[in-house]
Design an enzyme around this catalytic site. Structure first.
Site, mmCIF file in Angstrom:
data_model
loop_
_atom_site.group_PDB
_atom_site.id
_atom_site.type_symbol
_atom_site.label_atom_id
_atom_site.label_comp_id
_atom_site.label_asym_id
_atom_site.label_seq_id
_atom_site.Cartn_x
_atom_site.Cartn_y
_atom_site.Cartn_z
ATOM 1 C CB THR A 87 114.949 82.431 12.147
ATOM 2 O OG1 THR A 87 114.975 83.995 12.252
ATOM 3 C CG2 THR A 87 116.434 82.080 12.206
ATOM 4 C CB THR A 163 111.122 85.269 16.572
ATOM 5 O OG1 THR A 163 112.435 85.881 16.292
ATOM 6 C CG2 THR A 163 111.033 83.836 16.376
ATOM 7 C CG ASP A 164 112.835 90.448 14.758
ATOM 8 O OD1 ASP A 164 113.087 89.632 15.609
ATOM 9 O OD2 ASP A 164 113.655 91.421 14.304
ATOM 10 C CE LYS A 240 113.030 87.728 19.381
ATOM 11 N NZ LYS A 240 113.163 87.982 18.020
#
Lengths: 421, 618
Positions: A87, A163-164, A240
């Site tokens: 992202t 980020t996943d 996360k």
């Protein structure tokens, strides 16, 4: 008729004039009108005139400018920016409408002008993938790239990552690398194509962290909802914990290792980066890479009533990490299967679905039976981290089972003190 | 103000009407749409915004100018807002009810609904949207409304999210409330078919009536906003934002025409004088020993020579606003407190010697003017450039821009006109294919007024009051329930107005309060004379129901004889017990008697009648 053509679309009494957009499908024409709105027109019911071809090179936003050579400043540290996609370096894909990564490291500099003047940058693209498409091969390529950058004189490395699965990659690098400089992962929870993106602050703070004194693998992301400070999480202890919030990343079982104050960083004041606990100092370690991994590892979340056959199907794998219930349990009926697997050479490590806290298989009978079966406790290591660790330990250690109980990169702690860093 | 021949001037105007919809939930999340007070806020957070490129690779000029000022935005969150408003969760799907109402509005505007509705992001980096953009979708085009001066085309109908409400502004930034962010809003843009100030007002009134006819729009201050685009043949398109009241609309148009005419006069004179704008220079040295407080406190003073401008910078363009005010507004946008110019100096502590030195420093002669800015170095540099740019535009004529409309008919510079470059697709929300075939056309308020007269025999005035009033749905429901129409209408309009004059907080009365009260009268459970008192009680204690209020006020419709009748019945049914226990039977019978009267009677009355009846028999 192609995307980018200026067209006139007639549909009943209404005429639309504008630029044909690539999001057009077989059934619907999508036209961008003068005012900027996109409208959908039923293709079958419409007649189309192409007024002008290739008015706009749509879908290549940002590609039109040439990369400017940034002058090297001897007084500034050098930071390697390594992009893996995600992202923070993404823009809208007008074909699918989804957000995909299209930027290289230079584009990030262009997208985040606030980075200028903080360091000399070396840009590098290792991959251009969404983080859910990450593989252990890319972890290895990335680790190699970091090693090369540090060898080439980088005073710190910033890895831009979706980020996943950032926590997996950060863990992998933490196990593979002994680094004399900071290696800081960062990303964004809101894509870079929106004014509210967290990419600017995260990138600025990551660069500040990369020029600071902590020579560890860290994750640098928003500490709260506000654009005021980023938290620095140890790569092996971070998770996360939210699907969408800016502050989705949390250090589990402890306070974050450090923080970066954004206002101080923006004003280029000193002292923007603070650390709250012991950490490996810059230059303390010599650069060393052990990138070997054994991919034959599974992470299994135990659920009530799980069929023994599901476990039996995993027979023969080199490593198995179980996310057990509570203190580290599975159904009693599964213990014998695990026993056989261990006898057969599989390293079986126990973690907990509680996420917070330490596994302890000596409290209840089931736990004691698991230990008797040869299952090893991964202490307070996160399940995802334990999974990566086992891949690394199987390829690099003589006794991987024993390794799962030791701390290699801060992934397991000796003392449970969640109120401190 | 001069009376103009608007035809001759080539007046062209168009409207943009923004109306909040009264849906239960917001456009992209399931939060309620009620407004809150800042004190009710439960948490807050701060953010910055950064401009981005549109899908065509352009940065919008308006967005760029906004972002030059690096401002911190504070947002107040409430227990009625969620992560979507905070831009910490992706938007949910477009609200179906809001779309439904928008389709009704399209029908009323005679507009054609699009096959595919695509939600766009309209870049707005002034902080009023946490995302940095407003989500907006074009739903219908090509409509038309009638005015007495001919029809006015409807260019477009948009469904969009309302912005966050601005609560306060400080030096460092702005505070916004998230309660308003995301309320569904329709925007109706007319074609530039309007040719007079009066027609502008009439068109706006007509659109307002159509909107209210849906019964699905919010009412009250700030729930409808009008923007008007005005240009004259030699002038330029100027967008006047935020006209709060319809009554002001024609004055705003008149005022803008006047402003453009005067700017054109100034431009003509400037060209005749062969005027030009020089380069800004640093004149801090000139003011080293100045007595002017504003200037002395500043880090840097910058000035720009305006050749041939003498006397014109001070020329009045609007009541109490000069060309210099326009220059000043542009400088303010860049962070300066304003400008000084030689047409107003010496003043403000600046001496005539300093003015002479200033003229000499920038090479300005007798026929020239000089504008100056005193501020921090960077701010002064940007601000004087902005003022110089505006002065250059003055030679050309009228600049295209967005202006803030004031109640007195004047306006001030806000920002450049937004362009198409500020739009890009909202990829988080899938496009929808609306189906307008099932949409029912709502009865127009004008038709409703006629029906109230013919069907219910209301006077024209009362019919209009009810139909256009906020309590219209209560009236409809009351009439359906058998309440006399004239009584319902008078209660909802005259009675409430009377009570408001007597300082009764009638705004606290819910629709249920009113409807139930009217029904109690219709059912003879409340005398007509008691309505004022019951409503006053309910307004004071809105948690009561109409029925309990009737009891509390002792206005129960049950008379003493009815009470006696019921009590006698109870005593007779329990004759045996009364004979045996005497007064001992009181409590058991009291319960039965109250039950028989369905709680409508006053307890004390029932109790005394019951005692009497028992003592008679024991």
């Amino acid at each position: 008729m192609n995307a980018g053509d200026r067209v006139r679309v007639e549909r009943g009494d209404v005429t639309h004039e504008g630029v044909l957009m690539p999001s057009t499908t077989e059934s619907e024409l999508v036209v961008k009108l003068e005012g900027g709105y996109n409208v959908g027109v039923d293709r079958e019911a419409a007649t189309v005139d192409v007024l002008d071809t290739d008015v706009y090179a749509v879908g290549t936003a940002g590609d039109t400018e040439s990369g400017s050579e940034v002058a090297f400043d001897d007084d500034l540290p050098t930071v390697a920016l390594i992009s893996t996609g995600g992202t923070i370096a993404s823009t809208v894909d007008y074909r699918t409408g989804a957000v995909t990564a299209q930027f290289d490291a230079e584009d990030v500099l262009r997208a985040v002008p606030d980075l200028a003047g903080r360091a000399n940058y070396r840009g590098r693209v290792v991959a251009n993938i969404l983080s859910e498409n990450m593989t252990s091969d890319v972890w290895q390529e990335l680790a190699e790239a970091v090693r090369e950058e540090v060898e080439a004189g980088a005073d710190g490395v910033v890895v831009m990552h979706g980020t996943d699965t950032m926590q997996y990659t950060a863990s992998a690098l933490a196990f593979m690398l002994d680094t004399p400089v900071p290696v800081v992962f960062t990303g964004s929870q809101r894509s870079a194509d929106r004014p509210s993106s967290d990419n600017v602050m995260n990138a600025v703070c990551a660069v500040e962290a990369a020029t600071a004194d902590c020579a560890e693998v860290m994750v640098c992301m928003h500490a709260g909802s506000s654009d005021d400070r980023c938290a620095l999480h140890r790569g092996t202890r971070v998770r996360k914990n939210h699907t969408s919030r800016r502050d989705a990343f949390e250090t589990v079982g402890a306070e974050p290792l450090g923080h970066v104050d954004y206002d101080a960083a923006s004003a280029e004041e000193s002292g923007a980066v603070t650390f709250h606990a012991d950490h490996t100092a810059r230059g303390e370690n010599d650069l060393r890479l052990a990138a070997e991994l054994n991919d034959d590892v599974e992470l299994l979340k135990f659920t009530p009533g799980m069929d023994a056959q599901r476990l039996e199907r995993l027979a023969g794998v080199d490593g198995l990490v179980i996310e057990g219930t509570g203190l580290g349990h599975v159904h009693t009926d599964l213990v014998s299967t695990l026993d056989e697997m261990v006898d057969d050479g599989t390293v079986v490590a126990m973690t907990s679905a509680c996420i917070e806290g330490r596994v302890c298989d000596r409290v209840y009978d089931t736990g004691r039976d698991l230990l008797d079966a040869g299952v090893v406790e991964a202490e307070d290591t996160l399940p995802e981290t334990a999974y990566v660790k086992l891949m690394w330990a199987l390829a690099n250690r003589d006794d991987p089972a024993a390794t799962m109980g030791e701390s290699l990169a801060g992934e397991a702690t000796d003392r449970s003190t969640p109120w401190q860093a | 103000m001069t009376a103009y021949d608007y035809d001759e001037l080539g007046l062209v105007a168009g409207l943009e009407i923004h109306q909040q919809l009264d849906t239960p939930t917001k456009l992209f999340c399931r939060c309620p749409t009620g407004r809150r007070e800042p004190e009710e806020s439960t948490r807050s957070f701060t953010r910055y915004l950064h401009p981005t490129r549109s899908e065509l690779g352009e940065i919008d000029e308006a967005a760029l100018e906004e972002s030059r000022v690096d401002r911190e935005f504070t947002y107040l969150a409430y227990d009625s807002t969620c992560l979507v408003e905070e831009d910490d969760e992706p938007p949910h799907q477009l609200d179906g009810e809001a779309l439904e109402t928008t389709l009704e509005i399209a029908e009323l505007l005679d507009a054609t609904v699009l096959d595919g509705v695509h939600v766009m992001r309209k870049i707005v980096v002034d902080g009023s949207n946490t995302t940095g953009f407003q989500r907006s979708a074009l739903v219908a085009t090509e409509g038309e409304i009638e005015t007495s001066d001919g029809s006015v085309g409807i260019e477009d109908l948009m469904l969009e999210e309302e912005s966050a409400a601005r609560i306060e502004e400080t030096d460092g930034g702005v505070t916004f409330g998230l309660d308003r962010l995301g309320i569904p809003l329709v925007e109706i843009g007319t074609k530039p078919d309007i040719r007079s100030p009066e027609q502008a007002r009439e068109a706006a009134e007509r659109i307002g009536m159509l909107l209210r006819s849906t019964g699905q729009v919010k009412r009250g201050l700030g729930t409808i906003r009008q923007d008007v685009n005005v240009s004259i043949a030699e002038g330029a398109r100027v967008e006047l934002k935020g006209v709060q009241s319809l009554d002001d609309l024609d004055d705003i148009v008149r005022g803008e025409v006047d402003r453009q005419v005067k700017l054109l006069d100034v431009a003509a004179e400037l060209r005749e004088r062969d005027a030009s704008v020089g380069d800004p220079t640093d004149v801090t040295e000139v003011f080293v020993d100045t007595d002017s407080g504003v200037i002395a406190g500043a880090e840097s003073v910058r000035a720009v020579p305006l050749y041939g401008f003498d006397g014109l910078v001070g020329r009045e363009i609007q009541p109490d606003r000069r060309l210099g005010t326009e220059l000043s507004d542009h400088a303010k946008r860049q962070g300066a407190g304003g400008i000084f110019h030689t047409d107003e100096l010496p003043a403000y502590g600046v001496t005539s010697d300093e003015v002479e030195a200033l003229r000499a420093a920038v090479g300005a002669g007798e026929r020239d003017a000089v504008a100056l800015v005193a501020a921090d170095d960077a701010v002064a540099e940007r601000s004087i450039e902005a003022a110089a740019d505006r002065a250059r535009d003055a030679i050309e004529g009228v600049p295209e821009e967005t202006r803030d409309a004031k109640r007195d008919g004047t306006s001030s510079y806000l920002r450049p006109l937004p362009g198409a470059a500020r739009m890009y697709p909202e990829t988080d929300v899938p496009a929808v294919e609306p189906d307008p075939s099932g949409v029912e056309t709502p009865e127009l308020l004008t038709e409703r007024v006629e029906r109230y007269q013919s069907e219910h025999g209301l006077s024209t005035e009362l019919a209009e009051q009810v139909a256009y009033g906020q309590r219209m749905p209560v009236f409809e429901a009351a009439v359906d329930a058998g309440v006399d129409a004239t009584f319902a209408a008078t209660t909802l309009e005259s009675t409430l107005t009377e009570l408001r004059r007597d300082d009764v907080p009638v705004e606290r009365l819910t629709d249920d309060h009113l409807l139930d009260t009217l029904e109690l009268v219709a059912d003879d459970d409340l005398a007509t004379e008691g309505v004022n008192e019951v409503l006053t009680t309910l307004a004071a204690e809105p948690s009561l129901s109409a029925e309990t209020a009737v009891e509390e006020t002792g206005l129960s419709g049950v008379s003493e004889s009815e009470v006696r009748e019921a009590v006698v019945g109870v005593v007779e049914r329990n004759a045996e017990q009364v004979e045996e226990e005497g007064m001992g039977a009181f409590s058991a019978l009291m319960g039965e008697a109250m039950g028989a009267l369905r709680g409508k009677a006053d307890g004390d009355l029932v109790s005394s009648v019951l005692r009497e009846e028992i003592s008679k028999r024991s």
